[in-house]
Structure formats: C-alpha cells, structure tokens
Design an enzyme around this catalytic site. Structure first.
Site, mmCIF file in Angstrom:
data_model
loop_
_atom_site.group_PDB
_atom_site.id
_atom_site.type_symbol
_atom_site.label_atom_id
_atom_site.label_comp_id
_atom_site.label_asym_id
_atom_site.label_seq_id
_atom_site.Cartn_x
_atom_site.Cartn_y
_atom_site.Cartn_z
ATOM 1 N N LYS A 67 0.848 -1.199 0.000
ATOM 2 C CA LYS A 67 0.000 0.000 0.000
ATOM 3 C C LYS A 67 0.887 1.253 0.000
ATOM 4 O O LYS A 67 2.108 1.155 0.205
ATOM 5 C CB LYS A 67 -0.911 -0.020 1.219
ATOM 6 C CG LYS A 67 -0.192 -0.106 2.553
ATOM 7 C CD LYS A 67 -1.158 -0.431 3.683
ATOM 8 C CE LYS A 67 -0.427 -0.584 4.998
ATOM 9 N NZ LYS A 67 -1.308 -1.133 6.046
ATOM 10 N N TYR A 119 16.117 29.061 10.615
ATOM 11 C CA TYR A 119 14.846 29.691 10.986
ATOM 12 C C TYR A 119 14.579 29.557 12.481
ATOM 13 O O TYR A 119 14.822 28.507 13.079
ATOM 14 C CB TYR A 119 13.683 29.024 10.251
ATOM 15 C CG TYR A 119 13.601 29.362 8.785
ATOM 16 C CD1 TYR A 119 13.399 30.682 8.381
ATOM 17 C CD2 TYR A 119 13.692 28.366 7.835
ATOM 18 C CE1 TYR A 119 13.305 30.985 7.026
ATOM 19 C CE2 TYR A 119 13.593 28.658 6.489
ATOM 20 C CZ TYR A 119 13.398 29.976 6.078
ATOM 21 O OH TYR A 119 13.306 30.272 4.750
HETATM 22 C C1 PLP Z 1 -0.680 -2.264 6.518
HETATM 23 C C2 PLP Z 1 -1.298 -3.542 6.911
HETATM 24 C C3 PLP Z 1 -0.504 -4.665 7.162
HETATM 25 C C4 PLP Z 1 1.011 -4.602 7.174
HETATM 26 O O1 PLP Z 1 1.427 -4.007 8.396
HETATM 27 P P1 PLP Z 1 2.975 -3.847 8.758
HETATM 28 O O2 PLP Z 1 2.981 -3.349 10.171
HETATM 29 O O3 PLP Z 1 3.537 -2.845 7.813
HETATM 30 O O4 PLP Z 1 3.577 -5.190 8.621
HETATM 31 C C5 PLP Z 1 -1.137 -5.856 7.427
HETATM 32 N N1 PLP Z 1 -2.494 -5.935 7.468
HETATM 33 C C6 PLP Z 1 -3.283 -4.877 7.260
HETATM 34 C C7 PLP Z 1 -4.760 -5.017 7.336
HETATM 35 C C8 PLP Z 1 -2.722 -3.641 6.987
HETATM 36 O O5 PLP Z 1 -3.507 -2.587 6.763
#
Ligand code: PLP
Length: 361
Positions: free
Chosen positions: A35, A257
């Site tokens: 994702k 800054y």
């Molecule tokens: C993002 C996600 C994962 C992976 O999680 P990580 O902590 O990056 O391993 C697994 N399951 C779901 C439903 C997620 O949204």
C-alpha cells in the site's frame, strides 16, 4: 541537472526481506503488502521485489487495477475492501479480492447480482476498534456473505494492535487471538492474522495460520523500532545527498529559521540538500542522526524546505561535496525516526515525488 538528493531502492533487499518473512512462517502463504506506493518505494518496484510472494495486498483500488495492468497474475487483496458499490464490477473484472468489514459492504454485495466469482476477507474487530465486525456479530456476517451467490470464498481475517509490544496490558496480543478464535470458531475458511510484528516476533502464531500480511519488514523497517539488522532485514531505501555549503559559526550565533540552535563554541556547519519538501521530518530535533562521509553526526537547527544543517565540527575532512546519508543501509531508518519522534513507516511513505529514485540491485 538534478539536485544531489537521491533515493536508492534495492530490489534485492526487497527480495531478501520477503524471504525472511517467509522463513518465519514457512507454513503460511505471504501477502506482500505494498500500500501507499509500496511504502514510498514505488508500486512497480515493490511488485518486482515481491515477485515470489503468494499475493499482493494494498489499500488503493486503482493501484490494484494497475498491478494487473503491470502483469501481476497472482492474487491481489484490498485490505480495506471496496469503497463504493461501483467498485465491484471493476474488482470482479480484474479478480481483485477484498476485505469486508461493515454491514454496508455486505448490503452492496447482496445488491450486486452480476455473475462473478468474488473472494471476500471477512474482517473481525478483535479489539483494535478500527475496522471490522465485533466477535459476537462475526458469525452472522459470515452467514450473510455465505448466502451471496457471487461470493466464492471467505477468508477469516483480523489485525493486531500490539504485536510488537509484549508489555501492553490494555490489549495483549493473546487477548486478540482469543477473541478471534472465539468469534470464528467452527467457521470454514483460511485464516489471515499476522502483520510484520506478529510474523517477526510471534513466528509460531504466524506459522499456524494460512496467510501472513507483512508490510514494513519487507522494506527493512521494524514495527517496534527494534534493530532491523537483528532480524536479518536489509534497508530497501537509502536516502542520500551532499553537503552544498559550509559555514564557520562563532560561539553565540544561531543557525536557521527561528534561531533554534545557538553555537556554544565555534562550529563548522554543513548545509545538506534535503528538506521537508523531500520528505525529511521537519519536527526532527537537534541531534537527529545523519552520516557525513560515513561519520555519524546530527542535525542542528530547524529543517527547512530544501535544506537542513548538520554539525561538521568533529569531521575535519567534510566539505562541500561530502556524501550524506539521511537514512538507509548504514543508518537505520528506525533510528532516525525514533530520534524525530515518529516511526520508520512514516519516513519511507513520505519520500517526496521530487526526489530522484535510482534502482540498485
Ligand atoms: C498495513 C497492513 C498490514 C502490514 O502491516 P505492517 O505493520 O507494515 O507489517 C497488514 N495488514 C493490514 C490489514 C494492513 O492494513
């Protein structure tokens, strides 16, 4: 003529980390989670890095279709399911599996009467209180899904809040597992529970289920901020730039800054071509680790849009042109994230589009 900032993405590190995820749970199939544009590494690059995965999982329906267009033929899973009924014909056409986490989605599936063969992943809210059906409502949701002619299979799914935190007493991992088992007892279907933290730290549980869903570990980050090297993981992203300016700053003068940092002695300050518009966290405090010519130093003063400043006082050889590693193969992203009060996930996902990406093996 690009700026000197470059993110190197290692395909072999992605492959290696996938193999580590699998080795923890050799009895389970692996969804490679990509994702958010492959956690900032690029969708297509992540797809190639995870060619050996059993499936790819993500959140964005249009990126799921894109994976098919890029030639991915194995399963694809939408972890939050579809967002509107109009998505369903597209998901059916491209054979994209999806989570089902609420009554509204079930009603939309019931109303979708086209001939199709859909694969649903019924999500239980086993205590995280984000998406999913409560354990006591799970069986009824399953029964409703089972009656829908186009639903060809139902996978049983939940997600852990604290798999990386054995000491969490509010919602221990074991309590979520217990609720999941109680709510799904006797229901037929593959089981999908474990994220990176559960895969890395609870291998027995991961191996005991049909699917695991590792994300961050595949990129060489760790869920709890622990050492990626200790888990045998390799950084997939290395963010590098160069020193583009040097200032000798007398004691008592301030840098940047807001004049947040005041030199307490004569200091040599390096200006790095990397700022928050590249994805570097603006809230990084003084002393956030940076490597210059391989030597560890820290930031001084506020991160600005296109630049940040580092202490070079103890690195006599450093000058304009010196190599800087912001995070990556020699400076773990989790170490930088921890210093900046965030997590490695956020840093990798925030890599800005203007940063040039170079693919390395
Ligand atoms: C993002 C996600 C994962 C992976 O999680 P990580 O902590 O990056 O391993 C697994 N399951 C779901 C439903 C997620 O949204």
């Amino acid at each position: 003529m690009p700026r000197p900032i470059v993110a190197s993405i290692s395909i072999s590190a992605l492959q290696h980390n996938l193999a580590v995820a699998r080795a923890h749970a050799p009895g389970a199939r692996v969804w490679g989670v990509l994702k958010a544009n492959g956690y900032g590494h690029g969708l297509e690059r992540a797809m190639r890095g995870f060619a050996a995965a059993d499936g790819l999982a993500l959140i964005e329906p249009d990126y799921a279709v894109r994976l098919r267009e890029l030639g991915w033929t194995k399963p694809i899973l939408l972890l939050e399911g579809f967002f509107e009924a109009d998505d369903l014909p597209v998901l059916a056409q491209h054979d994209i599996q999806f989570a089902v986490h609420c009554e509204e989605q079930i009603a939309q599936l019931e109303a979708f009467t086209a001939a199709a063969s859909l694969h649903a992943h019924l999500k239980m809210n086993s205590g995280m209180n984000r998406l999913g059906f409560k354990p006591e409502a799970y069986r009824a949701a399953y029964a409703r899904l089972q009656k829908i002619p186009s639903v060809a299979s139902i996978t049983l799914m939940t997600h852990f809040a604290n798999a990386d935190d054995a000491g969490n007493l509010l919602l221990p991992l074991a309590e979520q597992v217990r609720r999941f088992q109680a709510g799904s007892e006797g229901l037929d279907g593959p089981r999908s529970l474990c994220n990176s933290a559960a895969d890395l730290m609870h291998a027995e549980l991961a191996n005991d289920n049909d699917w695991v869903r590792p994300g961050v570990m595949l990129y060489g980050g760790t869920p709890g901020g622990g050492s990626a090297a200790d888990f045998g993981l390799r950084a997939a992203m290395t963010l590098e730039s160069r020193i583009i300016g040097v200032q000798q700053v007398p004691a008592g003068e301030a840098i940047g800054y807001g004049s947040r940092f005041v030199a307490d002695k004569p200091m040599k300050i390096g200006v790095v071509a990397c700022g928050y518009a590249d994805g570097y966290p603006r809230h990084a405090p003084n002393g956030t680790p940076v490597l210059v010519d391989g030597v560890k130093t820290g930031t001084v003063g506020r991160v600005s849009m296109d630049m940040l400043t580092v202490d070079l006082t103890h690195i006599p050889g450093a000058d304009v042109g010196s190599q800087v590693e912001l995070w990556g193969s020699r400076l773990p992203i989790d170490e930088v994230a921890y210093a900046a009060g965030t997590i490695g996930y956020e840093l990798m996902c925030a890599l800005a589009p203007r940063v040039a990406v170079r693919e390395v093996d």
